[in-house]
Design a protein around this motif. Structure first.
Motif, short mmCIF file in Angstrom:
data_model
loop_
_atom_site.label_atom_id
_atom_site.label_comp_id
_atom_site.label_asym_id
_atom_site.label_seq_id
_atom_site.Cartn_x
_atom_site.Cartn_y
_atom_site.Cartn_z
N VAL A 1 0.81 -1.22 0.00
CA VAL A 1 0.00 0.00 0.00
C VAL A 1 0.84 1.27 0.00
O VAL A 1 0.32 2.35 -0.22
CB VAL A 1 -0.98 0.03 1.19
CG1 VAL A 1 -2.02 -1.07 1.06
CG2 VAL A 1 -0.25 -0.08 2.52
N ASP A 2 2.16 1.14 0.26
CA ASP A 2 3.02 2.31 0.27
C ASP A 2 4.47 1.85 0.22
O ASP A 2 4.78 0.71 0.55
CB ASP A 2 2.77 3.14 1.54
CG ASP A 2 3.32 4.56 1.44
OD1 ASP A 2 3.56 5.05 0.31
OD2 ASP A 2 3.50 5.20 2.50
N ARG B 1 -1.34 -8.56 15.01
CA ARG B 1 -0.46 -7.93 14.01
C ARG B 1 -1.09 -6.64 13.50
O ARG B 1 -2.26 -6.60 13.15
CB ARG B 1 -0.23 -8.89 12.85
CG ARG B 1 0.75 -8.31 11.85
CD ARG B 1 1.25 -9.32 10.90
NE ARG B 1 1.88 -10.39 11.65
CZ ARG B 1 2.33 -11.51 11.12
NH1 ARG B 1 2.22 -11.69 9.83
NH2 ARG B 1 2.88 -12.43 11.85
N ARG B 2 -0.29 -5.58 13.47
CA ARG B 2 -0.76 -4.29 12.97
C ARG B 2 -0.59 -4.23 11.46
O ARG B 2 0.24 -4.94 10.89
CB ARG B 2 0.06 -3.16 13.60
CG ARG B 2 -0.14 -3.05 15.08
CD ARG B 2 0.78 -2.03 15.66
NE ARG B 2 2.11 -2.61 15.79
CZ ARG B 2 2.99 -2.22 16.69
NH1 ARG B 2 2.71 -1.25 17.51
NH2 ARG B 2 4.18 -2.78 16.76
N HIS B 3 -1.36 -3.36 10.82
CA HIS B 3 -1.32 -3.20 9.38
C HIS B 3 -0.97 -1.75 9.06
O HIS B 3 -1.70 -0.84 9.41
CB HIS B 3 -2.67 -3.58 8.76
CG HIS B 3 -3.11 -4.95 9.18
ND1 HIS B 3 -2.54 -6.08 8.67
CD2 HIS B 3 -4.03 -5.33 10.07
CE1 HIS B 3 -3.10 -7.13 9.23
NE2 HIS B 3 -4.00 -6.70 10.09
N ALA B 4 0.17 -1.57 8.40
CA ALA B 4 0.64 -0.22 8.08
C ALA B 4 -0.13 0.34 6.90
O ALA B 4 -0.25 -0.30 5.86
CB ALA B 4 2.13 -0.23 7.77
N SER C 1 2.83 -3.28 3.95
CA SER C 1 1.87 -4.31 3.56
C SER C 1 0.60 -4.07 4.37
O SER C 1 0.58 -4.30 5.57
CB SER C 1 2.44 -5.70 3.85
OG SER C 1 1.55 -6.69 3.41
N GLY C 2 -0.43 -3.59 3.71
CA GLY C 2 -1.69 -3.31 4.38
C GLY C 2 -2.39 -4.59 4.78
O GLY C 2 -1.87 -5.70 4.61
N GLU C 3 -3.58 -4.44 5.33
CA GLU C 3 -4.32 -5.61 5.80
C GLU C 3 -4.61 -6.55 4.64
O GLU C 3 -5.08 -6.16 3.59
CB GLU C 3 -5.63 -5.16 6.45
CG GLU C 3 -6.37 -6.29 7.10
CD GLU C 3 -7.54 -5.81 7.92
OE1 GLU C 3 -8.24 -6.67 8.44
OE2 GLU C 3 -7.74 -4.60 8.05
N CYS D 1 12.24 5.16 10.10
CA CYS D 1 11.03 4.82 9.36
C CYS D 1 9.86 4.88 10.33
O CYS D 1 9.87 4.22 11.38
CB CYS D 1 11.13 3.42 8.75
SG CYS D 1 9.61 2.92 7.90
N PHE D 2 8.85 5.69 10.00
CA PHE D 2 7.64 5.77 10.82
C PHE D 2 6.56 4.94 10.14
O PHE D 2 6.25 5.16 8.97
CB PHE D 2 7.16 7.21 10.98
CG PHE D 2 5.99 7.32 11.93
CD1 PHE D 2 6.21 7.43 13.30
CD2 PHE D 2 4.69 7.29 11.47
CE1 PHE D 2 5.15 7.51 14.18
CE2 PHE D 2 3.62 7.37 12.34
CZ PHE D 2 3.85 7.48 13.70
N ALA D 3 6.02 3.97 10.84
CA ALA D 3 4.93 3.13 10.32
C ALA D 3 3.62 3.64 10.90
O ALA D 3 3.43 3.60 12.12
CB ALA D 3 5.15 1.67 10.67
N SER D 4 2.74 4.15 10.03
CA SER D 4 1.41 4.57 10.44
C SER D 4 0.53 3.32 10.44
O SER D 4 0.13 2.84 9.38
CB SER D 4 0.85 5.61 9.46
OG SER D 4 1.65 6.75 9.44
#
Length: 187
Positions: A19-20, A76-79, A38-40, A93-96
């Motif tokens: 996703v980014d 697990r979080r999804h950036a 890697s998004g959801e 690196c900032f992961a939103s």
């Protein structure tokens, strides 16, 4: 002269639902780094880190963002976005993180590149709710700020971390309002 066209350098195998992507050159000599968010997805894939290999002329995967799980839920979080930058001799690196499949109230993480382990390691966590983006900015006078956007609710609790960032402002709003918080490096 005619404008040059871009050509595909290489596919990045094993990356699904990207996703980014963000790039940073490690000021300590660790080379060029790519982070692919890697998004959801059903594969539950973590965001991948790639390092440029100048002799081969390709990026090689070095791993993933460490600690991709939310400390509160363990899921697990999804950036939704990754933002990379060099600051004070370090690569960051900032992961939103938008969600962890159970809630959007998850901590987003600022990672710092560790050349010895060739990986990004957690440096500081930020309370967010549906985080969508972040940006490092320098204001007039040289003050630096990390602006973090949360799409679902306002940030209500903030913990300051020594030698990290402290919240210095942000927008207020209803639980469904888009919000932003501004953080500055601690003195």
């Amino acid at each position: 002269p005619a404008a040059r066209k871009l050509a595909v350098l290489q596919p990045l195998p094993g990356v699904s639902n990207a996703v980014d992507v963000a790039h940073v050159r490690d000021p300590s000599g660790g080379g060029d780094l790519l982070v692919v968010a890697s998004g959801e997805s059903k594969e539950l894939q973590e965001s991948a880190v790639w390092r440029w290999q100048p002799v081969a002329g390709v990026f090689n995967r070095t791993g993933s963002l460490a600690s991709g799980r939310d400390p509160g839920s363990g899921n697990r979080r999804h950036a939704s976005r990754v933002t990379a930058f060099a600051l004070d001799g370090w690569a960051f690196c900032f992961a939103s993180y938008f969600s962890d499949r159970s809630t959007t109230r998850v901590e987003s993480v600022l990672y710092r590149w560790d050349a010895a382990s060739a990986s990004f390691q957690p440096h500081q966590s930020f309370p967010t709710n549906g985080a969508t983006d972040a940006s490092l900015a320098e204001a007039s006078g040289g003050a630096r700020f990390l602006a973090v956007a949360s799409s679902l609710a306002n940030i209500t609790r903030v913990s300051a971390v020594a030698q990290g960032y402290s919240r210095v402002g942000g927008t207020e709003g209803s639980p469904c309002a888009r919000t932003a918080s501004f953080w500055r490096p601690d003195e």
